[in-house]
Design a protein around this motif. Structure first.
Motif, PDB file in Angstrom:
ATOM      1  N   ASP A  13       0.806  -1.228   0.000  1.00 27.82           N
ATOM      2  CA  ASP A  13       0.000   0.000   0.000  1.00 27.82           C
ATOM      3  C   ASP A  13       0.832   1.268   0.000  1.00 27.82           C
ATOM      4  O   ASP A  13       0.288   2.361  -0.088  1.00 27.82           O
ATOM      5  CB  ASP A  13      -0.936   0.012   1.220  1.00 27.82           C
ATOM      6  CG  ASP A  13      -1.917  -1.152   1.185  1.00 27.82           C
ATOM      7  OD1 ASP A  13      -2.344  -1.528   0.073  1.00 27.82           O
ATOM      8  OD2 ASP A  13      -2.233  -1.679   2.255  1.00 27.82           O
ATOM      9  N   THR A  63       3.925   3.910   1.709  1.00 27.03           N
ATOM     10  CA  THR A  63       4.050   4.629   2.973  1.00 27.03           C
ATOM     11  C   THR A  63       4.831   5.904   2.738  1.00 27.03           C
ATOM     12  O   THR A  63       5.387   6.111   1.663  1.00 27.03           O
ATOM     13  CB  THR A  63       4.736   3.752   4.047  1.00 27.03           C
ATOM     14  OG1 THR A  63       4.620   4.388   5.311  1.00 27.03           O
ATOM     15  CG2 THR A  63       6.205   3.508   3.728  1.00 27.03           C
ATOM     16  N   THR A  64       4.880   6.757   3.735  1.00 28.05           N
ATOM     17  CA  THR A  64       5.691   7.974   3.648  1.00 28.05           C
ATOM     18  C   THR A  64       7.078   7.683   4.219  1.00 28.05           C
ATOM     19  O   THR A  64       7.267   6.705   4.948  1.00 28.05           O
ATOM     20  CB  THR A  64       5.057   9.121   4.442  1.00 28.05           C
ATOM     21  OG1 THR A  64       5.052   8.768   5.832  1.00 28.05           O
ATOM     22  CG2 THR A  64       3.643   9.420   3.955  1.00 28.05           C
ATOM     23  N   ARG A 110       8.697   7.372  -5.734  1.00 28.26           N
ATOM     24  CA  ARG A 110       7.911   8.346  -4.954  1.00 28.26           C
ATOM     25  C   ARG A 110       6.773   8.826  -5.839  1.00 28.26           C
ATOM     26  O   ARG A 110       6.988   9.184  -6.996  1.00 28.26           O
ATOM     27  CB  ARG A 110       8.775   9.542  -4.560  1.00 28.26           C
ATOM     28  CG  ARG A 110       9.857   9.220  -3.594  1.00 28.26           C
ATOM     29  CD  ARG A 110      10.676  10.469  -3.331  1.00 28.26           C
ATOM     30  NE  ARG A 110      12.046  10.105  -3.066  1.00 28.26           N
ATOM     31  CZ  ARG A 110      12.707  10.451  -1.985  1.00 28.26           C
ATOM     32  NH1 ARG A 110      12.133  11.193  -1.068  1.00 28.26           N
ATOM     33  NH2 ARG A 110      13.947  10.079  -1.818  1.00 28.26           N
ATOM     34  N   THR A 111       5.587   8.835  -5.281  1.00 27.67           N
ATOM     35  CA  THR A 111       4.421   9.314  -6.010  1.00 27.67           C
ATOM     36  C   THR A 111       3.699  10.351  -5.153  1.00 27.67           C
ATOM     37  O   THR A 111       3.825  10.352  -3.931  1.00 27.67           O
ATOM     38  CB  THR A 111       3.448   8.168  -6.351  1.00 27.67           C
ATOM     39  OG1 THR A 111       3.008   7.561  -5.130  1.00 27.67           O
ATOM     40  CG2 THR A 111       4.121   7.099  -7.214  1.00 27.67           C
ATOM     41  N   ASP A 169       0.730  11.919  -3.144  1.00 24.36           N
ATOM     42  CA  ASP A 169      -0.404  11.389  -2.379  1.00 24.36           C
ATOM     43  C   ASP A 169      -1.677  11.992  -2.973  1.00 24.36           C
ATOM     44  O   ASP A 169      -1.804  13.210  -3.059  1.00 24.36           O
ATOM     45  CB  ASP A 169      -0.251  11.776  -0.908  1.00 24.36           C
ATOM     46  CG  ASP A 169      -1.312  11.166  -0.018  1.00 24.36           C
ATOM     47  OD1 ASP A 169      -2.414  10.829  -0.513  1.00 24.36           O
ATOM     48  OD2 ASP A 169      -1.055  11.031   1.181  1.00 24.36           O
ATOM     49  N   ASP A 195      -3.145  14.542  -0.658  1.00 25.44           N
ATOM     50  CA  ASP A 195      -2.361  15.725  -0.302  1.00 25.44           C
ATOM     51  C   ASP A 195      -1.157  15.802  -1.238  1.00 25.44           C
ATOM     52  O   ASP A 195      -0.176  15.081  -1.054  1.00 25.44           O
ATOM     53  CB  ASP A 195      -1.910  15.618   1.161  1.00 25.44           C
ATOM     54  CG  ASP A 195      -1.114  16.825   1.635  1.00 25.44           C
ATOM     55  OD1 ASP A 195      -0.771  17.700   0.807  1.00 25.44           O
ATOM     56  OD2 ASP A 195      -0.816  16.891   2.837  1.00 25.44           O
ATOM     57  N   ARG A 199       2.468  15.819  -0.080  1.00 26.83           N
ATOM     58  CA  ARG A 199       3.010  14.622   0.557  1.00 26.83           C
ATOM     59  C   ARG A 199       3.394  13.597  -0.496  1.00 26.83           C
ATOM     60  O   ARG A 199       2.660  13.374  -1.450  1.00 26.83           O
ATOM     61  CB  ARG A 199       1.939  14.043   1.490  1.00 26.83           C
ATOM     62  CG  ARG A 199       2.440  13.054   2.486  1.00 26.83           C
ATOM     63  CD  ARG A 199       1.329  12.753   3.441  1.00 26.83           C
ATOM     64  NE  ARG A 199       0.777  11.463   3.059  1.00 26.83           N
ATOM     65  CZ  ARG A 199       0.296  10.580   3.911  1.00 26.83           C
ATOM     66  NH1 ARG A 199       0.219  10.864   5.178  1.00 26.83           N
ATOM     67  NH2 ARG A 199      -0.160   9.432   3.487  1.00 26.83           N
ATOM     68  N   LYS A 200       4.544  12.965  -0.316  1.00 24.56           N
ATOM     69  CA  LYS A 200       5.009  11.927  -1.233  1.00 24.56           C
ATOM     70  C   LYS A 200       4.820  10.560  -0.588  1.00 24.56           C
ATOM     71  O   LYS A 200       5.094  10.365   0.595  1.00 24.56           O
ATOM     72  CB  LYS A 200       6.491  12.110  -1.570  1.00 24.56           C
ATOM     73  CG  LYS A 200       6.796  13.406  -2.282  1.00 24.56           C
ATOM     74  CD  LYS A 200       6.174  13.421  -3.648  1.00 24.56           C
ATOM     75  CE  LYS A 200       6.499  14.713  -4.375  1.00 24.56           C
ATOM     76  NZ  LYS A 200       5.700  14.892  -5.539  1.00 24.56           N
ATOM     77  N   VAL A 201       4.335   9.628  -1.397  1.00 22.46           N
ATOM     78  CA  VAL A 201       4.132   8.255  -0.939  1.00 22.46           C
ATOM     79  C   VAL A 201       5.150   7.377  -1.646  1.00 22.46           C
ATOM     80  O   VAL A 201       5.338   7.466  -2.855  1.00 22.46           O
ATOM     81  CB  VAL A 201       2.699   7.765  -1.235  1.00 22.46           C
ATOM     82  CG1 VAL A 201       2.523   6.314  -0.841  1.00 22.46           C
ATOM     83  CG2 VAL A 201       1.683   8.644  -0.508  1.00 22.46           C
ATOM     84  N   ARG A 242       6.297   3.861  -3.019  1.00 25.04           N
ATOM     85  CA  ARG A 242       5.628   2.659  -3.516  1.00 25.04           C
ATOM     86  C   ARG A 242       6.658   1.723  -4.126  1.00 25.04           C
ATOM     87  O   ARG A 242       7.667   2.155  -4.677  1.00 25.04           O
ATOM     88  CB  ARG A 242       4.590   3.014  -4.566  1.00 25.04           C
ATOM     89  CG  ARG A 242       3.475   3.882  -4.020  1.00 25.04           C
ATOM     90  CD  ARG A 242       2.227   3.801  -4.856  1.00 25.04           C
ATOM     91  NE  ARG A 242       1.229   4.726  -4.381  1.00 25.04           N
ATOM     92  CZ  ARG A 242       0.451   4.542  -3.323  1.00 25.04           C
ATOM     93  NH1 ARG A 242       0.548   3.445  -2.633  1.00 25.04           N
ATOM     94  NH2 ARG A 242      -0.435   5.439  -2.977  1.00 25.04           N
TER      95      ARG A 242
END
Length: 157
Positions: free
Chosen positions: A52, A54-55, A85-86, A88, A91, A94-96, A98
């Motif tokens: 899923d 995460t940060t 990094r993708t 969010d 937001d 914010r980078k998620v 993956r």
């Protein structure tokens, strides 16, 4: 009277050596299967990112390491093509983090390789002795076998 029991310090060293034998075997096979740059700590990082995402802050928390140490691992795994990094969707600031297809592939291969390594141990020790060893380790270590904070515990940042 001389004790025939091994010294107490040998038990943790033997357990660590068993861990090392399995992890070295895993990484040798991962290299043969197209993942020569994956290091033991990378497996913890990829597991902590999970399916899923995460940060970076949460990744550091999960691994028990600083945000800076987490960023160092993320940069290395991005460069190797295992993480991306993708933005969010909730937001944009914010980078998620993956898993890439390469990252997911390395985890899937790792699971299959661990099964093969366990089978080798079963061939050497016998199935019942290996099951007994695993049951004994469960009795001594509790029900949760996988702790993501091992890198931090080992002093990884």
């Amino acid at each position: 009277m001389v004790s025939t029991e091994p010294p107490g310090f040998e038990l943790p060293l033997r357990l660590l050596l068993g861990f090392r034998v399995l992890i070295d075997g895993l990484h040798a096979e991962l290299a043969r299967q197209g993942h020569p740059d994956v290091r033991p700590v990378h497996g913890f990082v990829l597991q902590a990112v999970g399916p899923d995402g995460t940060t970076a802050v949460e990744l550091g928390r999960r691994l028990g390491i600083t945000k800076q140490a987490a960023a160092k691992h993320v940069e290395a795994l991005e460069r190797l093509g295992y993480l991306q990094r993708t933005a969010d969707p909730a937001d944009a600031r914010r980078k998620v983090l993956r898993l890439t297809a390469r990252g997911a592939d390395s985890l899937a291969r790792s699971a299959r390789i661990f099964d093969a390594l366990r089978a080798e141990w079963a061939d050497t020790l016998g199935v019942e002795r290996l099951r007994a060893l695993e049951a004994d380790l469960r009795a001594m270590t509790g029900s949760t076998p996988f702790r993501l904070d091992v890198p931090g515990w080992f002093g990884g940042g």
